[in-house]
Design a protein around this motif. Sequence first.
Motif, PDB file in Angstrom:
ATOM      1  N   LEU A 349       0.865  -1.185   0.000  1.00 47.49           N
ATOM      2  CA  LEU A 349       0.000   0.000   0.000  1.00 47.49           C
ATOM      3  C   LEU A 349       0.896   1.229   0.000  1.00 47.49           C
ATOM      4  CD1 LEU A 349      -1.778  -2.209   2.002  1.00 47.49           C
ATOM      5  CD2 LEU A 349      -3.397  -0.404   1.415  1.00 47.49           C
ATOM      6  N   LYS A 350       0.702   2.093  -0.985  1.00 45.27           N
ATOM      7  CA  LYS A 350       1.597   3.235  -1.170  1.00 45.27           C
ATOM      8  C   LYS A 350       0.870   4.554  -0.909  1.00 45.27           C
ATOM      9  CE  LYS A 350       4.359   0.777  -4.646  1.00 45.27           C
ATOM     10  NZ  LYS A 350       4.836   0.766  -6.049  1.00 45.27           N
ATOM     11  N   PHE A 351       1.466   5.360  -0.050  1.00 47.61           N
ATOM     12  CA  PHE A 351       0.980   6.706   0.250  1.00 47.61           C
ATOM     13  C   PHE A 351       2.159   7.669   0.184  1.00 47.61           C
ATOM     14  CE2 PHE A 351      -2.414   4.219   1.968  1.00 47.61           C
ATOM     15  CZ  PHE A 351      -3.549   5.035   2.006  1.00 47.61           C
ATOM     16  N   PRO A 352       1.911   8.940  -0.080  1.00 47.92           N
ATOM     17  CA  PRO A 352       2.987   9.941  -0.007  1.00 47.92           C
ATOM     18  C   PRO A 352       3.603   9.955   1.397  1.00 47.92           C
ATOM     19  CG  PRO A 352       1.075  10.857  -1.123  1.00 47.92           C
ATOM     20  CD  PRO A 352       0.643   9.538  -0.575  1.00 47.92           C
ATOM     21  N   PRO A 353       4.873  10.358   1.521  1.00 44.85           N
ATOM     22  CA  PRO A 353       5.573  10.330   2.818  1.00 44.85           C
ATOM     23  C   PRO A 353       4.860  11.096   3.919  1.00 44.85           C
ATOM     24  CG  PRO A 353       7.092  10.813   1.018  1.00 44.85           C
ATOM     25  CD  PRO A 353       5.725  10.838   0.431  1.00 44.85           C
ATOM     26  N   GLU A 354       4.101  12.153   3.556  1.00 46.08           N
ATOM     27  CA  GLU A 354       3.431  12.973   4.573  1.00 46.08           C
ATOM     28  C   GLU A 354       2.422  12.173   5.407  1.00 46.08           C
ATOM     29  OE1 GLU A 354       4.584  15.746   1.175  1.00 46.08           O
ATOM     30  OE2 GLU A 354       3.843  13.697   1.432  1.00 46.08           O
ATOM     31  N   TYR A 355       1.917  11.054   4.866  1.00 45.64           N
ATOM     32  CA  TYR A 355       0.895  10.279   5.571  1.00 45.64           C
ATOM     33  C   TYR A 355       1.482   9.429   6.693  1.00 45.64           C
ATOM     34  CZ  TYR A 355      -2.646  11.497   2.070  1.00 45.64           C
ATOM     35  OH  TYR A 355      -3.544  12.174   1.270  1.00 45.64           O
ATOM     36  N   LYS A 356       2.813   9.249   6.705  1.00 43.02           N
ATOM     37  CA  LYS A 356       3.444   8.429   7.736  1.00 43.02           C
ATOM     38  C   LYS A 356       3.195   8.979   9.137  1.00 43.02           C
ATOM     39  CE  LYS A 356       7.665   8.357   6.083  1.00 43.02           C
ATOM     40  NZ  LYS A 356       9.115   8.023   6.001  1.00 43.02           N
ATOM     41  N   THR A 357       2.955  10.265   9.237  1.00 50.84           N
ATOM     42  CA  THR A 357       2.692  10.892  10.530  1.00 50.84           C
ATOM     43  C   THR A 357       1.442  10.315  11.185  1.00 50.84           C
ATOM     44  OG1 THR A 357       3.636  12.942   9.651  1.00 50.84           O
ATOM     45  CG2 THR A 357       2.373  13.112  11.706  1.00 50.84           C
ATOM     46  N   TYR A 358       0.500   9.835  10.367  1.00 50.53           N
ATOM     47  CA  TYR A 358      -0.800   9.416  10.891  1.00 50.53           C
ATOM     48  C   TYR A 358      -1.075   7.916  10.736  1.00 50.53           C
ATOM     49  CZ  TYR A 358      -1.383  14.455  10.575  1.00 50.53           C
ATOM     50  OH  TYR A 358      -1.202  15.814  10.698  1.00 50.53           O
ATOM     51  N   ILE A 359      -0.434   7.246   9.787  1.00 52.90           N
ATOM     52  CA  ILE A 359      -0.724   5.835   9.527  1.00 52.90           C
ATOM     53  C   ILE A 359       0.322   4.959  10.201  1.00 52.90           C
ATOM     54  CG2 ILE A 359      -0.968   4.057   7.758  1.00 52.90           C
ATOM     55  CD1 ILE A 359      -1.862   6.215   5.812  1.00 52.90           C
ATOM     56  N   ASP A 360      -0.147   3.987  10.964  1.00 53.81           N
ATOM     57  CA  ASP A 360       0.754   3.007  11.582  1.00 53.81           C
ATOM     58  C   ASP A 360       0.974   1.836  10.637  1.00 53.81           C
ATOM     59  OD1 ASP A 360       2.217   1.346  13.188  1.00 53.81           O
ATOM     60  OD2 ASP A 360       0.565   0.811  14.527  1.00 53.81           O
ATOM     61  N   ARG A 361      -0.119   1.115  10.319  1.00 59.33           N
ATOM     62  CA  ARG A 361       0.022  -0.055   9.440  1.00 59.33           C
ATOM     63  C   ARG A 361      -1.326  -0.415   8.819  1.00 59.33           C
ATOM     64  NH1 ARG A 361      -0.017  -2.962  14.609  1.00 59.33           N
ATOM     65  NH2 ARG A 361      -1.783  -4.425  14.650  1.00 59.33           N
ATOM     66  N   PHE A 362      -1.267  -1.329   7.848  1.00 64.11           N
ATOM     67  CA  PHE A 362      -2.450  -1.928   7.235  1.00 64.11           C
ATOM     68  C   PHE A 362      -2.409  -3.436   7.472  1.00 64.11           C
ATOM     69  CE2 PHE A 362      -2.175   2.035   4.946  1.00 64.11           C
ATOM     70  CZ  PHE A 362      -3.487   2.380   4.662  1.00 64.11           C
ATOM     71  N   GLY A 363      -3.566  -4.048   7.409  1.00 63.78           N
ATOM     72  CA  GLY A 363      -3.639  -5.500   7.519  1.00 63.78           C
ATOM     73  C   GLY A 363      -4.827  -6.015   6.740  1.00 63.78           C
ATOM     74  N   ILE A 364      -4.794  -7.292   6.404  1.00 62.74           N
ATOM     75  CA  ILE A 364      -5.908  -7.910   5.682  1.00 62.74           C
ATOM     76  C   ILE A 364      -6.043  -9.358   6.123  1.00 62.74           C
ATOM     77  CG2 ILE A 364      -4.386  -8.449   3.715  1.00 62.74           C
ATOM     78  CD1 ILE A 364      -6.890  -8.265   1.909  1.00 62.74           C
ATOM     79  N   PHE A 365      -7.288  -9.783   6.354  1.00 60.97           N
ATOM     80  CA  PHE A 365      -7.534 -11.195   6.642  1.00 60.97           C
ATOM     81  C   PHE A 365      -8.927 -11.563   6.157  1.00 60.97           C
ATOM     82  CE2 PHE A 365      -8.180  -8.725  10.547  1.00 60.97           C
ATOM     83  CZ  PHE A 365      -9.504  -8.998  10.848  1.00 60.97           C
ATOM     84  N   ALA A 366      -9.182 -12.859   6.057  1.00 56.04           N
ATOM     85  CA  ALA A 366     -10.418 -13.327   5.416  1.00 56.04           C
ATOM     86  C   ALA A 366     -11.068 -14.428   6.237  1.00 56.04           C
ATOM     87  CB  ALA A 366     -10.111 -13.848   4.013  1.00 56.04           C
ATOM     88  N   SER A 367     -12.379 -14.557   6.062  1.00 57.85           N
ATOM     89  CA  SER A 367     -13.082 -15.682   6.674  1.00 57.85           C
ATOM     90  C   SER A 367     -12.602 -16.966   6.011  1.00 57.85           C
ATOM     91  CB  SER A 367     -14.591 -15.538   6.488  1.00 57.85           C
ATOM     92  OG  SER A 367     -14.930 -15.654   5.110  1.00 57.85           O
ATOM     93  N   THR A 368     -12.712 -18.052   6.717  1.00 57.82           N
ATOM     94  CA  THR A 368     -12.235 -19.322   6.190  1.00 57.82           C
ATOM     95  C   THR A 368     -13.002 -20.459   6.837  1.00 57.82           C
ATOM     96  OG1 THR A 368     -10.286 -20.740   5.927  1.00 57.82           O
ATOM     97  CG2 THR A 368     -10.440 -19.478   7.966  1.00 57.82           C
ATOM     98  N   ASN A 369     -12.972 -21.601   6.202  1.00 63.37           N
ATOM     99  CA  ASN A 369     -13.549 -22.795   6.808  1.00 63.37           C
ATOM    100  C   ASN A 369     -12.453 -23.702   7.354  1.00 63.37           C
ATOM    101  OD1 ASN A 369     -15.876 -24.229   7.545  1.00 63.37           O
ATOM    102  ND2 ASN A 369     -15.585 -25.667   5.862  1.00 63.37           N
TER     103      ASN A 369
END
Length: 603
Positions: A349-369
């Motif tokens: 996930l790419k954002f301009p450097p200025e966003y680092k002040t506010y964003i810690d991290r991203f994550g993704i997960f899904a339901s599963t059987n």
Amino acid sequence: METGYSKWRKLDNAALAFPLVTGKNDSRVFRFYCQLKEEVDPDILQKALDQTMEKYPLFQAVLRKGLFWFYLERRDIRAVVKPEKKPPCSQLYIPDQKSLLFRVSYHRNRINFEVYHALTDGTGAMNFVTELVQDYLILAHPEDKLPWIELADEATPGEQEEDSFSQYYSSKIPKNKEKKPPAVQLKGEKLIHSDMQITEVIFSVKEILAKARSYSVSITIFLTALLLRAIHEDIPKNQQKRPITLMIPVNLRNYFPSQSMGNFFGWIEVGYKFEESTTFEQLLQSVKDQFKEKLQKDRIAMDMNGYVRLEKNPFIRAVPLEIKRYFLIAGANLGGRSITAVYSNIGILKFPPEYKTYIDRFGIFASTNSLQVCSCSYEDQFVVDFTSKIPDDRIQKNFVRMLKEEGISCKEEKNEFPGCGEKQKKEDRKVMQTFTFLCLAVAVICGMFNYLMLGTLNWFWFASAGCFCAWLVVHVAYLKRRNILKNEMWQLLIITVLCVLWDHFTGWHGWSIDFVFPFGALAVLGSIPVIAKINHLEREEYLYYLIQSAGIGCIPAILTAVGLITYTWPSVLSAGISFLTLAGLFIFQKKDMLREFRKKLRI
């Protein structure tokens, strides 16, 4: 407002089976989240969502059922931001419930975007989340004048709606005749959805990249091999005669240019049959070779055409959905035999450097059987999310231990979600179970009294039949409770059939078709406009049922013509009003009427 988007569209090839295999314990929902370095303001998040939806109105759709296939239809339903309360990846598609196929929620410093997989894939969700987070932070911090993210040329409505599977399909491409061997299956009793284990492993992008490069492989190949090894250590020796195989989703946009916001992904299957002497280097080399072999454009085109070829088969297309569903479910179960688990690396996930002040991290997960692993990265944070219905977490622990053995420092977070472990309400189900037991009890008690009083069971059978009829009517009403109009159509059919049977077994007097059927058809026909008005239903939500009920109301005319009706006036009344309703719809709403038939009867 005219947006250029279609009022309805068919499901893309990858999504065709999702509605059929969706349930409470496998919701086919995945979550993208953004963890900020500050608390989320829900009011600003709502404004950001409204703003994002202007760019992605394609997501403003509900799933509807046709005679041969499901389809998506636009609805003017506002997406509302809510605090996170439900277990992660809870069911979004509920049959007969007209609701959007995504939800945006928040919890402390997290923004969550959950979406039903029939609506979009990981790439489409990542684009939406990127836009949402950008809009939120720009609105939350106007003084910082955060820059807009530079994207490629904005897709037109037609490009966003495009079914890229059909666009790139060619009947000239040969079939892939490769036979897939059965793979190791993760055994044991599975957890219910609300108890699904969610484990996050977080480590440095720089460290994992350096380690992967030291083996001359990509990060995805390195983590795939590590996951295969982690599963292998948890498999009993008596099951190790089969390969351990991971399904790896592939973004087809990397091979076939597309700006579709729907599903456009395929997958490869990467497996390994372990031996006692297998080294990690040998495993890595095998995985690397399989990636190289299976990620060739010609091979991917062959696999993609295989998926679409089934959809375009004239025989399969002409089979009604209620029959087709059993073949699709059987095919999905059969295909699952060659897969042990799923690993999906969404990417960066790419954002301009200025966003680092506010964003810690991203994550993704899904339901599963069973077990699914997803990963993504932002700046120097690489996040791997495990979702598991397996009671123990030995595979996750193996994975973390192996990372550390490779010299990669990582931290593990588990079940930091407010809805995890929350038990879902089951009052409605208990009411139906209680009613079923009462019907059975009444029938048994009637049989007991009948036998004790008369020494025979002469009227017991009528009492039992009455209990069964009551149970059937209430049971169908319960199953179809979310759609009143569909419920009415089912009740008309069931009550008519039951009355005809009662009439037949009590010495045929004709009351079932002389009075019950025509008056029942008229009652349903007259109630539809009233229900639509009270519930503020859109035309698309009631028009098809109005056409159905008017068509059924004309049937008494046929019964009268063939001499089955004794008292003709109810049938004449029903047929006349129903015919005038159909004629009025055809004259005044011909375009809408034909559109409904095209949607419902699309083969």
